[in-house]
Design a protein around this motif. Structure first.
Motif, mmCIF file in Angstrom:
data_model
loop_
_atom_site.group_PDB
_atom_site.id
_atom_site.type_symbol
_atom_site.label_atom_id
_atom_site.label_comp_id
_atom_site.label_asym_id
_atom_site.label_seq_id
_atom_site.Cartn_x
_atom_site.Cartn_y
_atom_site.Cartn_z
ATOM 1 N N LEU A 1 11.773 -9.468 -4.347
ATOM 2 C CA LEU A 1 10.360 -8.953 -4.295
ATOM 3 C C LEU A 1 9.677 -9.380 -3.108
ATOM 4 N N GLU A 2 8.673 -8.558 -2.561
ATOM 5 C CA GLU A 2 8.175 -8.887 -1.274
ATOM 6 C C GLU A 2 6.542 -8.734 -1.556
ATOM 7 N N LEU A 3 5.967 -9.846 -1.138
ATOM 8 C CA LEU A 3 4.572 -10.028 -1.179
ATOM 9 C C LEU A 3 3.811 -9.446 0.073
ATOM 10 N N ARG A 4 3.123 -8.382 0.245
ATOM 11 C CA ARG A 4 2.421 -8.150 1.720
ATOM 12 C C ARG A 4 1.041 -8.453 1.671
ATOM 13 N N VAL A 5 0.387 -9.526 2.180
ATOM 14 C CA VAL A 5 -1.058 -9.599 2.374
ATOM 15 C C VAL A 5 -1.636 -8.443 3.385
ATOM 16 N N VAL A 6 -2.712 -7.896 3.039
ATOM 17 C CA VAL A 6 -3.440 -7.237 4.041
ATOM 18 C C VAL A 6 -4.757 -7.696 4.474
ATOM 19 N N ALA A 7 -5.150 -7.222 5.347
ATOM 20 C CA ALA A 7 -6.401 -7.638 5.839
ATOM 21 C C ALA A 7 -7.651 -7.345 5.236
ATOM 22 N N LYS A 8 -8.634 -8.072 5.371
ATOM 23 C CA LYS A 8 -10.015 -7.687 4.460
ATOM 24 C C LYS A 8 -10.353 -6.314 4.862
ATOM 25 N N GLY A 9 -10.825 -5.705 3.833
ATOM 26 C CA GLY A 9 -11.217 -4.397 3.945
ATOM 27 C C GLY A 9 -10.415 -3.250 3.795
ATOM 28 N N THR A 10 -9.024 -3.661 3.644
ATOM 29 C CA THR A 10 -7.844 -2.470 3.551
ATOM 30 C C THR A 10 -8.313 -1.686 2.417
ATOM 31 N N PHE A 11 -8.578 -2.392 1.186
ATOM 32 C CA PHE A 11 -8.547 -1.523 0.138
ATOM 33 C C PHE A 11 -9.910 -0.671 0.098
ATOM 34 N N ARG A 12 -11.000 -1.160 0.812
ATOM 35 C CA ARG A 12 -11.992 -0.216 1.083
ATOM 36 C C ARG A 12 -11.803 0.907 1.838
ATOM 37 N N LYS A 13 -10.983 0.835 2.770
ATOM 38 C CA LYS A 13 -10.417 2.029 3.716
ATOM 39 C C LYS A 13 -9.486 2.881 2.847
ATOM 40 N N ILE A 14 -8.885 2.489 1.637
ATOM 41 C CA ILE A 14 -8.454 3.600 0.851
ATOM 42 C C ILE A 14 -9.373 4.152 0.100
ATOM 43 N N GLN A 15 -10.256 3.545 -0.316
ATOM 44 C CA GLN A 15 -11.482 4.274 -1.296
ATOM 45 C C GLN A 15 -12.174 5.232 -0.322
ATOM 46 N N GLU A 16 -12.398 4.925 1.002
ATOM 47 C CA GLU A 16 -12.931 5.901 1.998
ATOM 48 C C GLU A 16 -12.218 7.013 2.215
ATOM 49 N N HIS A 17 -10.784 6.973 2.287
ATOM 50 C CA HIS A 17 -9.797 8.035 2.293
ATOM 51 C C HIS A 17 -10.053 9.027 1.158
ATOM 52 N N PHE A 18 -10.062 8.412 -0.014
ATOM 53 C CA PHE A 18 -10.343 9.403 -1.086
ATOM 54 C C PHE A 18 -11.584 10.019 -1.170
ATOM 55 N N LEU A 19 -12.855 9.093 -0.678
ATOM 56 C CA LEU A 19 -14.321 9.721 -0.849
ATOM 57 C C LEU A 19 -13.949 10.881 0.168
ATOM 58 N N GLY A 20 -13.169 10.858 1.307
ATOM 59 C CA GLY A 20 -13.225 11.815 2.254
ATOM 60 C C GLY A 20 -12.490 12.989 1.824
ATOM 61 N N LEU A 21 -11.496 12.824 0.894
ATOM 62 C CA LEU A 21 -11.013 14.223 0.118
ATOM 63 C C LEU A 21 -11.892 14.687 -1.075
ATOM 64 N N GLY A 22 -12.868 13.910 -1.243
ATOM 65 C CA GLY A 22 -13.955 14.868 -2.258
ATOM 66 C C GLY A 22 -14.076 13.867 -3.435
ATOM 67 N N SER A 23 -13.402 12.877 -3.814
ATOM 68 C CA SER A 23 -13.445 12.169 -4.949
ATOM 69 C C SER A 23 -14.812 11.663 -4.820
ATOM 70 N N SER A 24 -15.549 11.438 -6.342
ATOM 71 C CA SER A 24 -16.587 10.574 -6.341
ATOM 72 C C SER A 24 -16.332 9.307 -6.399
#
Length: 496
Positions: free
Chosen positions: A439-462
């Motif tokens: 198993l691999e644990l990958r630590v991501v930079a702060k704000g990464t998951f907010r970028k994912i949210q922004e991506h879905f909001l850009g697709l029209g998600s509420s």
């Protein structure tokens, strides 16, 4: 139907709108018919749940609610049908306000905030509105626990700016949407006393514990969906809520509502939901532990306590024997209707070989490893996973965003703990015989998951309907790209 076909095949009448699912599971949203009957079902469920909630937590008739609700834009399809998220179709329905008037406190925020095209400005104004009416706030609500946690994490960053707005009676320059700015400016007058009260409250808190009751002294509870994929946010939400009860919202999906929370005093971890039989025709497909063979669905009265089932729904929006993909457990009966506990999404499974780990298994693994991290006063902000088959053998990759820095030994311990916490027999045996890689644990930079949210909001998600994808599929290429591009360190398990 999206292209304008009005043939009475799925529904007797042309559908007035189309709902979009969140799209977080497969990377693209589904189109789901939204009908007047579905709207009335929504109001019926809200009335039923409110009756039980208000019995246990009565609210003042003249109070208000701090509601983090966001109505994204509808667009008109090529066939002339309005298309929007399920929550947008509900909020924009002409019957919504009238139907809700008798069963809920009015929102602190003006309509212009709820319908703002900019969700970041809307969130800031929701927070500001709530504080302006702080003594009247009876409860705090968002559709999902993630939305509540995100709101108060945002408050930690902007509270001083909000205090300045209140003190001076002038709205921050960050609010640029004209309609929102006009509506909010009408609420603001210079109030140095309130500003100083909020400043004192914020400065006196220890690590923001009990923030919600500190800001809203008359609030009775915090309300939202807190089960399933929202469960990982409950500890942080409980931190913000202090002694305030957390009440789980009812059980439904973009496809329609299923059950109401008739026992609101139960904690989110124990929450159950009573099926409302006339919201549709419900069947339950027994979940085989082996996954082999296909059981026949049973009706409402044929389910057995202690058994797990996948929900099958036939409803007033044209869905016929539609497999929802949710696995529920029958906990008991309320009168003669089953009480369900949400277990997991059936299709969100980590599997490489003979292993089968569900979203719930992933969640338990992360919770177990996060305990090691908490010893360092650090928390997991968010997480996701991916099956990496670019190597042979393939392996699980778990993505973490964490609240602070720690040494590599701690993160290596966390990685090993994640690996050991998957107790599925197929996984353990496959790891031991090396047919599944470390198993691999990958630590991501702060704000990464907010970028994912922004991506879905850009697709029209509420913003109110957003759910973080817990297992990223290959079809979700953009989300995987965001995660991989933001990895700052990685660790491979040595547990086996």
């Amino acid at each position: 139907m999206v292209d304008g076909d009005t043939s009475p095949i799925l529904t007797g009448h042309p559908v007035p709108a189309i709902s979009l699912s969140s799209g977080t599971s497969q990377g693209r949203p589904k189109f789901i018919p939204f009908t007047d009957e579905l709207m009335e079902n929504t109001l019926q469920l809200f009335r039923t749940a409110f009756a039980f909630r208000n019995r246990d937590f009565p609210i003042d008739d003249n109070g208000k609610a701090l509601q983090f609700i966001f109505s994204s834009k509808q667009y008109i399809s090529t066939g002339g049908v309005p298309v929007g998220t399920a929550t947008t179709n509900v909020y924009r329905n002409p019957n919504f306000k009238a139907g809700m008037k008798s069963i809920t406190s009015p929102s602190c925020s003006p309509d212009e905030v709820i319908f703002s095209p900019d969700v970041h400005q809307a969130l800031y104004c929701h927070l500001l509105s709530g504080i302006l009416f702080r003594d009247q706030v009876q409860y705090v609500f968002a559709v999902f626990a993630h939305g509540l946690v995100h709101a108060f994490r945002t408050f930690e960053q902007v509270w001083e700016e909000i205090v300045t707005d209140i003190k001076d009676g002038v709205l921050s320059n960050r609010i640029t949407v004209p309609s929102v700015r006009t509506a909010m400016s009408k609420l603001l007058t210079p109030n140095p006393e309130l500003a100083e009260t909020i400043r004192t409250k914020c400065m006196s808190l220890s690590n923001w514990y009990g923030l919600i009751p500190a800001l809203f002294p008359n609030a009775k509870y915090v309300y939202g969906i807190m089960t399933g994929s929202m469960e990982p946010y409950v500890p942080k939400l409980r931190h913000y809520a202090g002694d305030l009860p957390l009440v789980s919202h009812d059980y439904g999906s973009s496809e329609g509502w299923i059950a109401a929370n008739v026992t609101p005093r139960l904690s989110p971890e124990e929450a159950t939901f009573a099926v409302i039989p006339n919201l549709g025709y419900f069947e339950f497909l027994p979940v085989s532990e082996t996954g082999e063979g296909e059981e026949k669905p049973v009706g409402l009265t044929q389910v057995k306590i202690g058994e797990e089932y996948e929900v099958v729904i036939t409803n007033y929006a044209g869905l016929y024997r539609y497999r929802l993909g949710d696995v529920v457990k029958v906990i008991g009966f309320y009168n003669n209707t089953p009480q369900l506990k949400f277990i997991c999404r059936r299709n969100l499974i980590l599997s490489i070989n003979i292993d089968k780990n569900t979203e719930r298994d992933l969640q338990l693994s992360v919770e177990s490893a996060a305990k090691r991290l908490s010893e360092e006063k650090i928390e997991v902000i968010d997480f996701s996973s991916y099956i990496d088959v670019s190597t042979d053998p393939g392996h699980y990759a778990i993505f973490w965003e964490i609240s602070g820095e720690t040494n590599e030994d701690v993160l290596q311990d966390c990685c090993n703990c994640l690996d050991r916490a998957f107790i599925d027999a197929g996984y353990v045996s496959s790891r031991k015989c090396k047919t599944i890689g470390a198993l691999e644990l990958r630590v991501v930079a702060k704000g990464t998951f907010r970028k994912i949210q922004e991506h879905f909001l850009g697709l029209g998600s509420s913003a109110g309907q957003f759910k973080m994808p817990r297992c990223v599929k290959p079809s979700n290429a953009k989300v995987l790209q965001i995660l991989c591009e933001n990895v700052v360190s990685s660790y491979f398990s040595t547990a086996f």
